[in-house]
Enzyme design. Structure first.
Site, PDB file in Angstrom:
ATOM      1  N   ASP A  36      30.517 -23.185  15.672  1.00 33.32           N
ATOM      2  CA  ASP A  36      31.563 -24.245  16.509  1.00 33.32           C
ATOM      3  C   ASP A  36      32.030 -23.352  17.842  1.00 33.32           C
ATOM      4  OD1 ASP A  36      33.969 -26.029  16.822  1.00 33.32           O
ATOM      5  OD2 ASP A  36      32.617 -26.821  15.381  1.00 33.32           O
ATOM      6  N   TYR A 155      26.151 -41.445  24.345  1.00 27.78           N
ATOM      7  CA  TYR A 155      26.460 -41.723  23.128  1.00 27.78           C
ATOM      8  C   TYR A 155      25.304 -42.069  22.581  1.00 27.78           C
ATOM      9  CZ  TYR A 155      27.367 -40.740  18.274  1.00 27.78           C
ATOM     10  OH  TYR A 155      27.046 -40.025  16.992  1.00 27.78           O
TER      11      TYR A 155
END
Length: 250
Positions: A36, A155
């Site tokens: 991450d 998105y």
């Protein structure tokens, strides 16, 4: 599902679905690379796994950067010698605006993380899997990759793109032992959903207004990812699996 002696990689694993999946992989016996941009959250995920008796390592990665992704996969190989399964989950959503009001920089950022990021991860994961004779990849799309969603054109575009990349790569590597699938979660009880400033026209798609009448839980998505990664799903590749409480059935 028995994933003993397997190596799994999860991007976007500092919280939410990514964290739940990393823990689920480890609970099934895999050694897990947690990745991450959020180092503190990633290290916390690793701690949760090791506290439960599992094996995990954190490697930071910005999936929009080719050098960072290449370094991540090199780190996986150095640490564990190979890669059996990968869950490409890192993703973002920008603020809700209709198309004519959408800032170009928001659009570009979402595409960079959600499309370029998945592409780069597969680009570098696949050669390492080929060295081992195969593997399994799961990419995170969304119900926004199956239907139109007002307010998040960036998105929706990115998650539709994930489907196309998944199907294309699945065909390319099917005979080389690499299975590649994607999942389509609806609204799931994660920090990303909790932090959204949701407009009235998008709220029904992200909240509990589904045939089942509730949000999903990260563990429910994680269980599906681990199953798709496992030998129990050995005849499945190129599929798009909705995990959406029936929201795309209506």
């Amino acid at each position: 599902m028995n994933l003993n002696d397997k190596v799994a990689l999860v991007t976007g694993a500092a919280s939410g679905i990514g964290r739940a999946t990393a823990i689920a992989y480890a609970s099934a016996g895999a050694s897990v690379v947690v990745s991450d941009v959020d180092a503190a959250g990633g290290e916390e995920t690793v701690q949760m796994i090791t506290d439960a008796g599992g094996t995990a390592t954190f490697i930071a990665c910005d999936v929009t950067s080719e050098d960072s992704v290449a370094s991540l996969i090199a780190g996986v190989e150095e640490q564990y010698g190979g890669l059996d399964m990968a869950y490409n989950n890192a993703g973002i959503v920008a603020k809700f605006e209709h198309v004519h009001k959408k800032p170009v920089e928001d659009f570009d950022r979402v595409i960079a993380v959600n499309v370029r990021g998945v592409f780069l991860c597969m680009k570098y994961e696949i050669p390492l899997m080929l060295k081992n004779g195969g593997g399994a990849i799961v990419n995170t799309s969304s119900t926004a990759g199956l239907v139109g969603v007002p307010g998040i054109v960036d998105y929706a575009a990115s998650k539709h793109a994930v489907v196309g990349m998944t199907k294309t790569a699945a065909i390319e590597y099917a005979k080389q032992g690499i299975r590649i699938n994607c999942i389509h979660p609806a609204g799931v009880n994660t920090p990303m959903i909790a932090g959204m400033n949701v407009s009235e026209d998008i709220a029904p798609l992200l909240n509990a207004d589904t045939p089942m009448g509730r949000l999903g839980e990260p563990q429910e998505i994680a269980d599906a990812v681990v199953w798709l990664s496992s030998d129990e799903a050995s005849f499945i590749t190129g599929t798009s699996l909705p995990i959406d409480a029936g929201s795309t059935a209506v």
